[in-house]
Structures are given as structure tokens and as C-alpha cells.
Design a protein around this motif. Structure first.
Motif, mmCIF file in Angstrom:
data_model
loop_
_atom_site.group_PDB
_atom_site.id
_atom_site.type_symbol
_atom_site.label_atom_id
_atom_site.label_comp_id
_atom_site.label_asym_id
_atom_site.label_seq_id
_atom_site.Cartn_x
_atom_site.Cartn_y
_atom_site.Cartn_z
ATOM 1 N N ALA A 221 -8.378 -26.897 -43.422
ATOM 2 C CA ALA A 221 -8.186 -26.208 -42.145
ATOM 3 C C ALA A 221 -9.516 -25.897 -41.470
ATOM 4 O O ALA A 221 -9.632 -25.961 -40.242
ATOM 5 C CB ALA A 221 -7.381 -24.928 -42.358
ATOM 6 N N SER A 222 -10.524 -25.570 -42.260
ATOM 7 C CA SER A 222 -11.834 -25.222 -41.693
ATOM 8 C C SER A 222 -12.508 -26.407 -41.008
ATOM 9 O O SER A 222 -13.435 -26.222 -40.218
ATOM 10 C CB SER A 222 -12.745 -24.668 -42.790
ATOM 11 O OG SER A 222 -12.895 -25.618 -43.839
ATOM 12 N N GLU A 223 -12.065 -27.629 -41.311
ATOM 13 C CA GLU A 223 -12.641 -28.823 -40.696
ATOM 14 C C GLU A 223 -11.920 -29.208 -39.405
ATOM 15 O O GLU A 223 -12.401 -30.060 -38.667
ATOM 16 C CB GLU A 223 -12.585 -29.993 -41.678
ATOM 17 C CG GLU A 223 -13.367 -29.762 -42.961
ATOM 18 C CD GLU A 223 -13.166 -30.885 -43.962
ATOM 19 O OE1 GLU A 223 -13.737 -31.973 -43.740
ATOM 20 O OE2 GLU A 223 -12.428 -30.688 -44.954
ATOM 21 N N ILE A 224 -10.770 -28.607 -39.151
ATOM 22 C CA ILE A 224 -10.018 -28.882 -37.924
ATOM 23 C C ILE A 224 -10.433 -27.867 -36.867
ATOM 24 O O ILE A 224 -10.209 -26.672 -37.023
ATOM 25 C CB ILE A 224 -8.501 -28.807 -38.181
ATOM 26 C CG1 ILE A 224 -8.092 -29.843 -39.226
ATOM 27 C CG2 ILE A 224 -7.728 -29.025 -36.882
ATOM 28 C CD1 ILE A 224 -6.628 -29.765 -39.632
ATOM 29 N N SER A 225 -11.054 -28.339 -35.808
ATOM 30 C CA SER A 225 -11.642 -27.421 -34.830
ATOM 31 C C SER A 225 -10.896 -27.376 -33.506
ATOM 32 O O SER A 225 -11.315 -26.668 -32.588
ATOM 33 C CB SER A 225 -13.097 -27.821 -34.554
ATOM 34 O OG SER A 225 -13.150 -29.113 -33.953
#
Length: 242
Positions: A221-225
């Protein structure tokens, strides 16, 4: 000989300086507002490849809603749906300060996202990459002939990605070059995998010419911006994307 009145009129010279200062302040305030808008609310993105054909073509321009796991509900990655077009950021080699970020956004906007003066990326990586969100945490999925079959957590049957998706989209799977070896590139078949608690499986709509989760694995999730909202260019094909 021409005499400039500003050389002798102190009041006029003072007024000129005031106007220049006002213009500079308005410019800086505008850039700061744009930076805040693009960072928190709405971000323009240019499609740099054909990886999302047939739905999105090269050089189309989109507006993206910025997302992050720790943002309020409307802007949280927890609200992503299967079938959404999401933005995954390439890892930057450098960190920008505030003024560099302002100039970065301004130049990128004025050049329609073609020039990013301060962003240094790994060789060959675009500043952003767009993918179709196919697999959600807890899914078991496999690929057969480029189509994804998914068993959601708590269910007992596999269904195709199209049956489970909240979006209506098509994929490109039949435009192979002459003498193309299907064993090369992104595979059309993949054995079952189970996605972890914070793992998402993303694919390009152009399944034969793409670099996606089939090659680099699930993303977190942290890589989806961001999430694509609508396409605003070309003007003849403005459309909603969610």
C-alpha cells in the motif's frame, strides 16, 4: 538623449519596486498553492507508454487523486477497489527540498509532465507508472492465457478478474509481433499465489508488452501513491476512470 523619468522621480521608482515585489509574491504564492493542490488533492500525469492500451493511449493526460495509507478516509489506500487504475511511484535516487519540489511541479506542469528537472530515477524508469489493480490482500490468484482468475478471501470458487472488477475495461493480448516467442517478456501463465495482508497485484492492460507484478511481484500500500480519476486529454476523449 532620452531621459528616464524613473531616474529622477523617487516616488515612481518606489512604486515600480513595489509592483515588482507584488508580482514576485503573487508568483510564489501561486506556485505554493499549486504544490499543495498537486501534492494533496489532484495531480496531473502524462501517459508515457502504451502499457495501458487499449483503454489509455500514449500521450493521454490524466488527473490522479493522491493516496497514502495514513491519510484521511477519502485519500486512503484502504478505499482502493479492484479494477482501479493506480499510480506506483518509481524509487527516487534523490530527495528534494521544498523549493525544488515547487520548481519540479511548475516545470512539469508547464511541459505537460515531459520535463522533471530535479528528479533522478533509476535508469530506464519513468517518474510514475500506472497499473490496473487486480489482486487485493487475501486473494489467491493465478493467470491463464493472460487472464487472471481470483478466489477472494473467504470464498471457495475462482472467478475471472472481469467478474470481480468494479470497473469495465478491456485487455490487449493478441498483438504479438511476427515470430514472437511467448515465453519471453511478461508471462501469459502463472501458478497460484496468495497475497499477504498488505499486498496488491497490479497488471498493465497491455498484457503482452508490460512490466508489472508478473515480473516484480506484488506491491504494498505504501508504494501506491494515487488513483486515476479522469482523463482530460485528448479533449475529444475526456472520460471518467473509476
Amino acid at each position: 538623449m532620452t531621459v528616464n523619468s524613473y531616474d529622477f522621480a523617487f516616488a515612481r521608482k518606489k512604486e515600480l519596486k513595489r509592483k515588482i515585489l507584488l508580482i514576485v509574491c503573487i508568483f510564489l504564492l501561486t506556485m505554493i498553492c499549486l504544490q499543495l493542490i498537486f501534492h494533496f488533492f489532484l495531480s496531473p500525469v502524462l501517459i508515457l507508454s502504451s502499457s495501458m492500451k487499449p483503454g489509455l493511449v500514449k500521450n493521454a493526460a490524466l488527473f490522479i487523486l493522491p493516496l497514502a495509507p495514513d491519510r484521511p478516509d477519502f485519500f486512503s489506500t484502504e478505499n482502493l477497489n479492484r479494477g482501479d487504475i493506480v499510480r506506483v511511484e518509481a524509487p527516487e535516487k534523490n530527495q528534494l527540498n521544498f523549493f525544488e519540489k515547487v520548481l519540479e511541479v511548475s516545470v512539469a506542469m508547464l511541459t505537460f509532465q515531459r520535463v522533471h528537472p530535479f528528479t533522478v530515477l533509476p535508469s530506464g524508469c519513468p517518474p510514475t507508472a500506472l497499473f490496473r489493480l487486480i489482486g487485493l490482500p487475501g486473494d489467491i490468484l493465478y493467470i491463464d492465457d493472460y487472464v487472471v482468475y481470483i478466489k477472494k478471501a473467504g470464498t471457495s470458487h475462482f472467478l475471472t478478474e472481469f467478474e470481480l472488477s468494479s470497473a469495465d475495461y478491456n485487455i490487449l493480448i493478441d498483438n504479438f509481433p511476427a515470430m514472437w516467442d511467448r515465453a519471453m517478456g511478461a508471462p501469459g501463465k502463472m501458478p497460484p499465489i496468495t497475497l499477504g495482508k498488505d499486498e496488491y497485484f497490479v497488471l498493465c492492460d497491455n498484457r503482452i508488452s508490460a512490466f508489472d507484478s508478473r515480473l516484480f511481484g506484488p506491491v504494498r500500500a505504501s508504494e501506491i501513491s494515487g488513483k486515476a480519476l479522469f482523463q482530460y486529454y485528448p479533449f475529444t476523449d475526456i472520460k471518467k476512470l473509476y
